[in-house]
Design a protein around this motif. Structure first.
Motif, mmCIF file in Angstrom:
data_model
loop_
_atom_site.group_PDB
_atom_site.id
_atom_site.type_symbol
_atom_site.label_atom_id
_atom_site.label_comp_id
_atom_site.label_asym_id
_atom_site.label_seq_id
_atom_site.Cartn_x
_atom_site.Cartn_y
_atom_site.Cartn_z
ATOM 1 N N ILE A 174 0.905 -1.139 -0.163
ATOM 2 C CA ILE A 174 0.205 0.191 0.034
ATOM 3 C C ILE A 174 0.919 1.220 -0.003
ATOM 4 C CG2 ILE A 174 -0.353 -0.306 2.550
ATOM 5 C CD1 ILE A 174 -3.220 1.292 2.241
ATOM 6 N N ASP A 175 0.426 2.231 -0.956
ATOM 7 C CA ASP A 175 1.347 3.457 -0.811
ATOM 8 C C ASP A 175 1.366 4.296 0.357
ATOM 9 O OD1 ASP A 175 2.622 5.314 -2.918
ATOM 10 O OD2 ASP A 175 1.313 6.558 -1.764
ATOM 11 N N ASN A 176 2.544 4.630 0.960
ATOM 12 C CA ASN A 176 2.728 5.377 2.122
ATOM 13 C C ASN A 176 3.790 6.366 1.732
ATOM 14 O OD1 ASN A 176 4.283 4.674 5.037
ATOM 15 N ND2 ASN A 176 2.791 6.199 5.037
ATOM 16 N N ALA A 177 3.422 7.124 0.766
ATOM 17 C CA ALA A 177 4.314 8.487 0.494
ATOM 18 C C ALA A 177 3.846 9.514 1.122
ATOM 19 C CB ALA A 177 4.467 8.737 -1.158
ATOM 20 N N ASN A 178 2.997 9.398 1.990
ATOM 21 C CA ASN A 178 2.362 10.373 2.872
ATOM 22 C C ASN A 178 1.833 11.640 1.853
ATOM 23 O OD1 ASN A 178 2.396 10.489 5.754
ATOM 24 N ND2 ASN A 178 2.712 12.585 5.660
ATOM 25 N N ILE A 179 1.108 11.306 0.855
ATOM 26 C CA ILE A 179 0.779 12.450 0.037
ATOM 27 C C ILE A 179 -0.583 12.786 0.696
ATOM 28 C CG2 ILE A 179 -0.077 12.741 -2.283
ATOM 29 C CD1 ILE A 179 1.090 10.295 -3.436
ATOM 30 N N LEU A 180 -1.332 12.053 1.155
ATOM 31 C CA LEU A 180 -2.751 12.468 2.037
ATOM 32 C C LEU A 180 -2.497 12.773 3.292
ATOM 33 C CD1 LEU A 180 -5.006 9.806 0.475
ATOM 34 C CD2 LEU A 180 -4.692 12.240 -0.394
ATOM 35 N N PRO A 181 -2.998 13.591 4.151
ATOM 36 C CA PRO A 181 -3.448 13.969 5.615
ATOM 37 C C PRO A 181 -3.409 12.646 6.302
ATOM 38 C CG PRO A 181 -4.298 15.622 4.226
ATOM 39 C CD PRO A 181 -4.195 14.478 3.159
ATOM 40 N N GLY A 182 -2.420 12.514 7.335
ATOM 41 C CA GLY A 182 -2.615 11.416 8.251
ATOM 42 C C GLY A 182 -2.301 10.017 7.736
ATOM 43 N N ASP A 183 -1.737 10.231 6.698
ATOM 44 C CA ASP A 183 -1.411 8.856 5.856
ATOM 45 C C ASP A 183 -0.616 7.647 6.827
ATOM 46 O OD1 ASP A 183 -0.958 7.193 3.513
ATOM 47 O OD2 ASP A 183 0.714 8.145 3.027
ATOM 48 N N SER A 184 0.488 8.098 7.401
ATOM 49 C CA SER A 184 1.220 7.130 8.009
ATOM 50 C C SER A 184 0.292 6.741 9.449
ATOM 51 C CB SER A 184 2.357 7.499 8.816
ATOM 52 O OG SER A 184 3.194 7.902 7.479
ATOM 53 N N GLU A 185 -0.152 7.571 10.079
ATOM 54 C CA GLU A 185 -1.142 7.306 11.085
ATOM 55 C C GLU A 185 -2.364 6.328 10.977
ATOM 56 O OE1 GLU A 185 0.802 11.168 11.882
ATOM 57 O OE2 GLU A 185 -0.014 10.218 10.181
ATOM 58 N N LYS A 186 -2.877 6.537 9.621
ATOM 59 C CA LYS A 186 -3.972 5.614 9.385
ATOM 60 C C LYS A 186 -3.535 4.196 8.882
ATOM 61 C CE LYS A 186 -6.917 9.473 7.586
ATOM 62 N NZ LYS A 186 -7.519 9.777 6.276
ATOM 63 N N MET A 187 -2.123 4.299 8.397
ATOM 64 C CA MET A 187 -1.673 2.989 7.738
ATOM 65 C C MET A 187 -1.279 2.128 9.172
ATOM 66 S SD MET A 187 -1.362 3.242 4.767
ATOM 67 C CE MET A 187 -1.583 4.429 3.477
#
Length: 281
Positions: A150-163
């Motif tokens: 799953i992409d985790n380039a942190n393009i979207l807000p809160g990306d890593s936290e959601k992952m």
């Protein structure tokens, strides 16, 4: 003297072979066979030799949105057929989490054809990683023995936290977070603390460092990145290129400049990917 030289060369050969062994965990083959030939030609030109790799068909010009079930099925069939013709390639399929049962049915179908890695991308596929439908899909993938990339380039807000939360709720699924959080890689140091909480976290989180390693090598944050790699666990990090945006040579050379020892490098270059794929057979 000649016997001594032969023995010396024989001793060096395994080390040289180990250094040239690579697994590229992140290759985009948007144009099928044409893209694969271009990728292999690039490896040859860069003197990297043949490499094992995970190839995906979607992304870039090949977008897959909710409801595009026919296009998704056709794309999956194409990438599986391509992998069948190229033994070094592991096919990466996709579905859209918002397609619900249709997505689960397609996942089950491609698993029967040998699919082992499922790629989903919140930004390009336009879904929220914390949507319950994503969790259902990821959990089902684990039940079927499929790795989720799953992409985790942190393009979207809160990306890593959601992952992170997704991985907590799907401990039975091996998940590779691509690009290790991008320039927000520092977040993932939380894993070192999370692992001290008994029963909280499964051993299911992996990262590929495609593209991001090429960006941070020789930068002011290089040592922080190395520190993060060791905190998340060198055993859980995979080399990748993000071809065609970046080459494998760019990423492999950047990895070599980070100051990791040879044992660590060998794990990231190939051994971790090999072990991860073996564990989901």
């Amino acid at each position: 003297m000649r016997a001594v030289l032969v023995l010396a060369l024989a001793a060096l050969a395994p080390a040289a072979a180990a250094q040239s062994t690579l697994f590229d965990s992140h290759v985009h083959l948007w144009d099928g066979e044409k893209s694969l030939q271009a990728y292999e030609a690039q490896l040859k030109a860069q003197k990297l030799g043949p490499a094992d790799f995970a190839g995906m068909w979607f992304g870039g010009p090949n977008q897959t949105l909710a409801g595009d079930t026919a296009a998704i099925r056709a794309g999956n069939d194409g990438i599986l057929a391509l992998a069948a013709r190229h033994p070094r390639m592991t096919a990466v399929v996709t579905v859209h989490p918002y397609d619900g049962q249709a997505a689960l049915d397609e996942l089950a179908r491609v698993v029967k054809q040998g699919a082992r890695i499922l790629k989903i991308h919140p930004h390009t596929q336009k879904f929220e990683a914390d949507d319950p439908r994503v969790l259902v899909l990821v959990q089902r993938a684990g039940e079927l023995g499929v790795i989720v990339l799953i992409d985790n380039a942190n393009i979207l807000p809160g990306d890593s936290e959601k992952m992170f939360n997704l991985a907590l709720h799907a401990p039975g699924t091996k998940i590779i977070f691509a690009h290790m959080g991008g320039m927000n890689f520092r977040f993932w140091n939380t894993l070192k603390a999370a692992r001290t909480a008994e029963g909280l976290l499964g051993d299911n989180i992996y990262f590929d460092v495609s593209a991001i390693v090429a960006l941070v090598a020789d930068s002011p944050v290089e040592q922080e990145f190395v520190w993060t790699m060791r905190n998340v666990g060198i055993d859980h990090i995979l080399l990748g290129s993000d071809y065609p945006q970046f080459s494998l040579e760019q990423n492999a050379d950047a990895l070599n400049r980070l100051g990791l020892d040879e044992q660590e490098l060998a794990k990231v270059r190939y051994q971790n990917a090999n072990a991860l794929l073996d564990n989901v057979d």
